[in-house]
Design a protein around this motif. Structure first.
Motif, PDB file in Angstrom:
ATOM      1  N   MET A   1       0.855  -1.198   0.000  1.00  0.00           N
ATOM      2  CA  MET A   1       0.000   0.000   0.000  1.00  0.00           C
ATOM      3  C   MET A   1       0.885   1.240   0.000  1.00  0.00           C
ATOM      4  N   ASN A   2       0.642   2.139  -0.911  1.00  0.00           N
ATOM      5  CA  ASN A   2       1.404   3.378  -0.953  1.00  0.00           C
ATOM      6  C   ASN A   2       0.974   4.298   0.185  1.00  0.00           C
ATOM      7  N   THR A   3       1.932   4.923   0.780  1.00  0.00           N
ATOM      8  CA  THR A   3       1.681   5.876   1.851  1.00  0.00           C
ATOM      9  C   THR A   3       2.007   7.270   1.335  1.00  0.00           C
ATOM     10  N   GLU A   4       1.137   8.227   1.639  1.00  0.00           N
ATOM     11  CA  GLU A   4       1.442   9.600   1.236  1.00  0.00           C
ATOM     12  C   GLU A   4       2.746  10.052   1.874  1.00  0.00           C
ATOM     13  N   ALA A   5       3.512  10.816   1.121  1.00  0.00           N
ATOM     14  CA  ALA A   5       4.747  11.367   1.663  1.00  0.00           C
ATOM     15  C   ALA A   5       4.434  12.261   2.862  1.00  0.00           C
ATOM     16  N   LYS A  78      16.819  11.017  -0.623  1.00  0.00           N
ATOM     17  CA  LYS A  78      16.653  11.334  -2.039  1.00  0.00           C
ATOM     18  C   LYS A  78      17.456  10.384  -2.923  1.00  0.00           C
ATOM     19  N   SER A  79      18.697  10.078  -2.530  1.00  0.00           N
ATOM     20  CA  SER A  79      19.595   9.375  -3.449  1.00  0.00           C
ATOM     21  C   SER A  79      19.831   7.903  -3.116  1.00  0.00           C
ATOM     22  N   ILE A 161      10.385   1.648  13.566  1.00  0.00           N
ATOM     23  CA  ILE A 161      11.682   2.294  13.343  1.00  0.00           C
ATOM     24  C   ILE A 161      11.937   2.488  11.854  1.00  0.00           C
ATOM     25  N   CYS A 162      11.524   1.518  11.047  1.00  0.00           N
ATOM     26  CA  CYS A 162      11.719   1.593   9.594  1.00  0.00           C
ATOM     27  C   CYS A 162      10.366   1.609   8.897  1.00  0.00           C
ATOM     28  N   ASN A 163       9.882   2.787   8.534  1.00  0.00           N
ATOM     29  CA  ASN A 163       8.635   2.913   7.771  1.00  0.00           C
ATOM     30  C   ASN A 163       9.009   3.034   6.293  1.00  0.00           C
ATOM     31  N   ALA A 164       9.160   1.885   5.639  1.00  0.00           N
ATOM     32  CA  ALA A 164       9.655   1.857   4.266  1.00  0.00           C
ATOM     33  C   ALA A 164       8.728   2.598   3.309  1.00  0.00           C
ATOM     34  N   ASN A 165       7.419   2.511   3.528  1.00  0.00           N
ATOM     35  CA  ASN A 165       6.479   3.179   2.631  1.00  0.00           C
ATOM     36  C   ASN A 165       6.669   4.692   2.641  1.00  0.00           C
ATOM     37  N   VAL A 166       6.801   5.243   3.837  1.00  0.00           N
ATOM     38  CA  VAL A 166       6.999   6.694   3.959  1.00  0.00           C
ATOM     39  C   VAL A 166       8.332   7.105   3.342  1.00  0.00           C
ATOM     40  N   ALA A 169       8.053   7.022  -0.442  1.00  0.00           N
ATOM     41  CA  ALA A 169       7.200   8.109  -0.938  1.00  0.00           C
ATOM     42  C   ALA A 169       7.929   9.446  -0.864  1.00  0.00           C
ATOM     43  N   ASP A 170       8.641   9.666   0.240  1.00  0.00           N
ATOM     44  CA  ASP A 170       9.418  10.897   0.385  1.00  0.00           C
ATOM     45  C   ASP A 170      10.516  10.965  -0.674  1.00  0.00           C
ATOM     46  N   SER A 171      11.195   9.848  -0.869  1.00  0.00           N
ATOM     47  CA  SER A 171      12.285   9.803  -1.843  1.00  0.00           C
ATOM     48  C   SER A 171      11.789  10.133  -3.242  1.00  0.00           C
TER      49      SER A 171
END
Length: 298
Positions: A1-5, A78-79, A161-166, A169-171
């Motif tokens: 599920m995609n999470t909004e940034a 970002k990278s 600790i690790c919210n991979a979706n967020v 999405a941020d990246s």
């Protein structure tokens, strides 16, 4: 599920729960014309991610902060987001596999010590930063006069600790060619003004009283002289026809005789918005209060 940034860490003064109010005060022109968006004190980035998701007419985005590790976090997400997620996931598993709170505390302080030694590459440093942010007391980021992170252990039973979706999405938003990330004094952002430009300024807040001072996002304080220098910067923007909006503390709500900001920004519009503040060691000081919203447009 995609999470909004949304912000990838908890940051004192974060604007997540104020976004609906802030959006009502944005200048009309940016809804109709291409514009440059500049945020000189980006902090946790709630406003940044809001603007990126809701305005497809932004030409350029400039974000800046004086906190070196915070900016390194933005650049790393970002990278190198997948490497960061991998490392952070390993740290999360190690932490959650420990049942004994005393052993968890021991691991926390070991990671805090390594973080303060400032060794390792960007992945290691930012994974440590995010780990500490999710497991320290009240999710607080604070450093002492030497720039060392000094928040104690938080005792949470099952922190994410690790919210991979967020993070992904941020990246994705930060990878846009129009987003440029800078570290340093906020005044350097003036050189990136390009056509219609809107500044959102969210500096360290002026303390409401002597016991509520919290400006230690980086070494050094943001005192009244710094607030006056920032006001001069805003005057420069206004003189050049640049649109800006600033958030700051509502000192006169606490003390009616303290009209510091009303005097400093007497030529501009001053509004009040309601905020809930949860980052305070004293639970009795958490809750709703007003904040100032100062702007140079109708």
């Amino acid at each position: 599920m995609n999470t909004e940034a949304k912000p990838f860490l908890k940051w004192a003064g974060g604007k997540g729960q104020l976004l609906s109010q802030l959006s009502e005060h944005l200048p009309d022109r940016i809804h109709r014309e291409p514009f440059t968006y500049i945020e000189p004190f980006v902090g946790g980035g709630a406003m940044l991610f809001y603007m990126l998701q809701r305005f497809d007419n932004i030409k350029n985005v400039i974000i800046n902060d004086v906190n070196e590790d915070l900016i390194l976090a933005y650049r790393t997400i970002k990278s190198d987001v997948e490497k960061l997620i991998c490392k952070l996931g390993e740290m999360e598993k190690e932490y959650l596999d420990i049942a004994d709170p005393n052993e968890r505390s021991k691991l926390f302080y070991e990671i805090r010590e390594r973080y303060n030694q400032r060794i390792g590459d960007s992945i290691e440093r930012i994974s440590q930063l995010l780990f500490l942010n999710k497991t320290c007391f009240n999710g607080l980021y604070r450093v002492n006069k030497k720039g060392l992170f000094n928040v104690p252990f938080g005792k949470y039973s099952n922190p994410t600790i690790c919210n991979a979706n967020v993070l992904r999405a941020d990246s994705q938003l930060l990878q846009s060619a129009k987003v440029e990330i800078f570290h340093g004094d906020y005044t350097q952002t003036l050189q990136y003004v390009d056509g219609l430009t809107f500044f959102y300024l969210d500096p360290p807040y002026r303390p409401l009283d002597a016991t509520s001072s919290f400006t230690a996002y980086a070494k050094g304080d943001f005192n009244d002289d710094d607030q006056r220098t920032l006001a001069d910067f805003c005057h420069q923007l206004a003189d050049r026809g640049i649109l800006w909006m600033e958030s700051n503390a509502d000192c006169s709500a606490k003390n009616p005789e303290d009209t510091f900001f009303e005097d400093l920004y007497r030529n501009y519009r001053i509004e009040r918005v309601y905020a809930s503040r949860s980052i305070n060691a004293n639970p009795s000081k958490r809750g709703k209060l007003t904040e100032l919203l100062i702007k140079n447009y109708e």
